[in-house]
Design a protein around this motif. Structure first.
Motif, PDB file in Angstrom:
ATOM      1  N   VAL A 176      66.317  51.164   6.551  1.00 29.98           N
ATOM      2  CA  VAL A 176      66.968  52.109   5.649  1.00 29.98           C
ATOM      3  C   VAL A 176      68.420  52.139   6.098  1.00 29.98           C
ATOM      4  CG1 VAL A 176      67.105  54.469   4.800  1.00 29.98           C
ATOM      5  CG2 VAL A 176      64.871  53.448   5.306  1.00 29.98           C
ATOM      6  N   GLY A 177      69.276  51.444   5.376  1.00 28.65           N
ATOM      7  CA  GLY A 177      70.626  51.225   5.856  1.00 28.65           C
ATOM      8  C   GLY A 177      70.585  50.402   7.124  1.00 28.65           C
ATOM      9  N   ASN A 195      70.845  52.363  13.932  1.00 25.98           N
ATOM     10  CA  ASN A 195      71.784  51.244  14.074  1.00 25.98           C
ATOM     11  C   ASN A 195      71.145  50.112  14.868  1.00 25.98           C
ATOM     12  OD1 ASN A 195      74.196  50.004  13.530  1.00 25.98           O
ATOM     13  ND2 ASN A 195      75.370  51.082  15.088  1.00 25.98           N
ATOM     14  N   PHE A 196      69.980  49.685  14.420  1.00 29.98           N
ATOM     15  CA  PHE A 196      69.084  48.865  15.235  1.00 29.98           C
ATOM     16  C   PHE A 196      69.697  47.543  15.693  1.00 29.98           C
ATOM     17  CE2 PHE A 196      65.892  45.485  15.564  1.00 29.98           C
ATOM     18  CZ  PHE A 196      65.149  45.964  16.617  1.00 29.98           C
ATOM     19  N   THR A 197      70.205  46.722  14.775  1.00 29.21           N
ATOM     20  CA  THR A 197      70.636  45.377  15.164  1.00 29.21           C
ATOM     21  C   THR A 197      71.888  45.401  16.034  1.00 29.21           C
ATOM     22  OG1 THR A 197      71.856  45.114  13.081  1.00 29.21           O
ATOM     23  CG2 THR A 197      69.588  44.270  13.167  1.00 29.21           C
ATOM     24  N   ALA A 198      72.754  46.389  15.831  1.00 29.95           N
ATOM     25  CA  ALA A 198      73.983  46.463  16.618  1.00 29.95           C
ATOM     26  C   ALA A 198      73.748  47.047  18.006  1.00 29.95           C
ATOM     27  CB  ALA A 198      75.031  47.291  15.884  1.00 29.95           C
ATOM     28  N   MET A 199      72.792  47.972  18.105  1.00 30.34           N
ATOM     29  CA  MET A 199      72.566  48.670  19.366  1.00 30.34           C
ATOM     30  C   MET A 199      71.560  47.965  20.272  1.00 30.34           C
ATOM     31  SD  MET A 199      74.581  51.242  19.353  1.00 30.34           S
ATOM     32  CE  MET A 199      73.908  52.239  20.689  1.00 30.34           C
ATOM     33  N   ASN A 200      70.825  46.999  19.741  1.00 32.35           N
ATOM     34  CA  ASN A 200      69.776  46.339  20.527  1.00 32.35           C
ATOM     35  C   ASN A 200      69.981  44.832  20.454  1.00 32.35           C
ATOM     36  OD1 ASN A 200      67.882  48.773  21.090  1.00 32.35           O
ATOM     37  ND2 ASN A 200      68.282  48.872  18.892  1.00 32.35           N
ATOM     38  N   SER A 209      64.872  56.128  18.820  1.00 30.96           N
ATOM     39  CA  SER A 209      65.872  57.196  18.781  1.00 30.96           C
ATOM     40  C   SER A 209      65.216  58.537  18.465  1.00 30.96           C
ATOM     41  CB  SER A 209      66.924  56.880  17.722  1.00 30.96           C
ATOM     42  OG  SER A 209      67.480  55.602  17.913  1.00 30.96           O
ATOM     43  N   LYS A 210      64.147  58.500  17.683  1.00 30.25           N
ATOM     44  CA  LYS A 210      63.448  59.719  17.282  1.00 30.25           C
ATOM     45  C   LYS A 210      62.061  59.361  16.808  1.00 30.25           C
ATOM     46  CE  LYS A 210      63.867  63.531  13.897  1.00 30.25           C
ATOM     47  NZ  LYS A 210      64.769  64.160  12.900  1.00 30.25           N
ATOM     48  N   THR A 211      61.099  60.205  17.130  1.00 30.92           N
ATOM     49  CA  THR A 211      59.718  60.012  16.686  1.00 30.92           C
ATOM     50  C   THR A 211      59.164  61.356  16.228  1.00 30.92           C
ATOM     51  OG1 THR A 211      59.386  58.237  18.310  1.00 30.92           O
ATOM     52  CG2 THR A 211      57.410  59.229  17.343  1.00 30.92           C
ATOM     53  N   ILE A 212      58.533  61.365  15.048  1.00 28.18           N
ATOM     54  CA  ILE A 212      57.890  62.580  14.563  1.00 28.18           C
ATOM     55  C   ILE A 212      56.469  62.264  14.110  1.00 28.18           C
ATOM     56  CG2 ILE A 212      60.120  63.494  13.795  1.00 28.18           C
ATOM     57  CD1 ILE A 212      59.098  63.096  10.881  1.00 28.18           C
ATOM     58  N   ALA A 213      55.643  63.281  14.062  1.00 24.32           N
ATOM     59  CA  ALA A 213      54.286  63.153  13.515  1.00 24.32           C
ATOM     60  C   ALA A 213      54.310  63.536  12.038  1.00 24.32           C
ATOM     61  CB  ALA A 213      53.319  64.049  14.280  1.00 24.32           C
TER      62      ALA A 213
END
Length: 339
Positions: A176-177, A195-200, A209-213
Motif C-alpha cells: 500500500v504505497g 517504507n519497506f524496500t528503502a528501509m530494508n 513497524s506495527k502489528t494489530i489483531a
C-alpha cells in the motif's frame, strides 16, 4: 476455449463501468471505457495460469513449466505475468500475455535463481518483487518465523537483493504505497513494514513497524487493498472446508492508524464479515478487490476441491452467495486487472 462460465450478472455490472468509472485522467469527458478486464489465477494442482475474462465470460489456460504455483502478478506496462513456482522454488516471468487469445503453452522469458523454499504470495512495487516464504527458517516449529525475499527486476533479469527474516510466520503480502502489509499466519493479526524496500536493504531479522489483531478472524491468510478498502480472508480451521470467511474494512488507513500496535481492531463499526454455508468459503487463501465495481475475488483452496469466487454484493455482510462460483482445483492466488 471455454465460454459463458462466469455469472453474467457480474459481467453486466462490469460493463456498466464503461459509463461510470473516472479513473482515466486522460479522458476529458470524465468517462473511462473499460476495454478489458481479466482475473489471473494460479493453483497448486498443475501450476498453470487460468485467465478469466470478466467482460466476455471466456476462460483460457496458459500452461506453464510449474506444477504448483502460488503468487501471481500481471505487469500491464511490460505485458508480463510474474508467477512464483512452488515446484521449482523460483520466480518465472511470462511475456507477451495479451497475444495469447486462446489457451496455450507458454515458456518463461525470465527466471530467478531457486532461492525460496515455500513461496506463498508476491507483491510488486516499482522494480521490486517481494516473495513471502512460510518455510520454517530455524527448523524449530515452536518458534514463529518467515522470510521476505526481495528481488530487483531490471535489464531482463530478476536478481535477489536481500532477505528479510520475520519473527512471525507469513502468508499474504500487499504493498500500500511504500508500506508492505503482511499477514501474521497462524494468528488473527496483520503487520506492516513502513517504507519497506528503502528501509530494508540488507539481510537481517526485522520486526514489523506495527502489528494489530483483527477481531472476529481466527487465522488470516489473504489480503487485498484498493482505494482505501482492505480485504482480509479467514481460513479458520485449515482442516475444514466450510468455516472460512473474509472481512471488508473500508476507510482502512485511518482505522488501522487508530489502533495502537499490539491492540485489536474491533469488529463493531470497523469491519463487515462474510461467512456461512451460502458463501462456499472454507479455506480462502487469497483475495483481490476492485473498488470501481466493489467486487471481491477469492481463491478458495478447499471447498469443492478448489474454487474461484467473486462477490459483488458483499457490503452488507452475512451469509451471501457468490456472484461467480467456478471450480479450479487447489486455487492458490489471483490478480485482477482492468483497463
Amino acid at each position: 476455449m471455454k465460454k459463458n462460465v462466469l455469472n453474467f450478472s457480474l459481467i453486466a455490472a462490469f460493463a456498466l463501468l464503461t459509463a461510470t468509472s473516472c479513473d482515466n485522467d486522460d479522458n476529458d469527458s470524465g468517462e473511462n471505457e473499460i476495454e478489458s478486464s481479466q482475473l489471473y489465477v494460479s493453483n497448486n494442482s498443475d501450476g498453470n495460469v487460468t485467465v478469466y475474462d470478466i467482460l466476455t465470460g471466456e476462460v483460457k489456460t496458459l500452461t506453464t513449466v510449474a506444477t504448483a504455483a502460488e503468487g501471481i502478478y500481471y505487469d500491464e506496462d511490460a505485458d508480463e505475468i510474474i508467477q512464483a513456482s512452488r515446484s521449482s522454488n523460483q520466480l518465472n516471468v511470462y511475456s507477451s500475455i495479451s497475444t495469447y487469445l486462446a489457451s496455450a503453452v507458454i515458456s518463461a522469458s525470465v527466471t530467478s535463481t531457486a532461492d525460496v523454499e515455500s513461496p506463498r504470495d508476491i507483491a510488486v512495487k516499482d522494480n521490486f518483487v517481494v516473495v513471502a516464504d512460510n518455510a520454517d527458517v530455524d527448523g524449530n516449529p515452536d518458534t514463529a518465523d518467515g522470510r521476505l525475499f526481495v528481488y530487483t527486476k531490471s535489464n531482463g533479469a530478476l536478481t535477489l537483493r536481500n532477505i528479510v527474516t520475520t519473527d512471525f510466520a507469513l502468508w499474504g503480502i500487499e504493498f500500500v504505497g511504500d508500506d508492505l502489509y503482511t499477514v501474521v499466519d497462524k494468528t488473527n493479526k496483520l503487520a506492516v513494514y513502513t517504507n519497506f524496500t528503502a528501509m530494508n536493504t540488507t539481510n537481517a531479522v526485522v520486526s514489523a513497524s506495527k502489528t494489530i489483531a483483527i477481531e472476529g478472524i481466527v487465522r488470516t491468510h489473504g489480503l487485498a487493498y484498493d482505494k482505501g478498502t482492505m480485504i482480509l480472508t479467514d481460513v479458520a480451521d485449515a482442516t475444514s472446508d466450510a468455516d472460512g470467511a473474509f472481512h471488508i474494512i473500508t476507510d482502512f488507513d485511518s482505522k488501522f492508524d487508530a489502533v495502537a500496535s499490539g491492540e485489536t481492531m474491533a469488529v463493531a463499526n470497523n469491519q463487515v464479515r462474510i461467512s456461512g454455508s451460502s458463501t462456499f468459503l472454507g479455506n480462502p487463501v487469497a483475495a483481490e478487490y476492485d473498488a470501481a465495481s466493489e467486487t471481491i475475488f477469492i481463491a478458495e483452496a478447499a471447498n469443492g476441491g478448489g474454487k474461484v469466487l467473486a462477490f459483488s454484493n458483499a457490503s452488507a455482510g452475512g451469509d451471501i452467495a457468490p456472484s461467480i462460483n467456478n471450480t479450479l482445483a487447489s486455487a492458490s492466488s489471483l490478480y485482477f486487472y482492468a483497463n
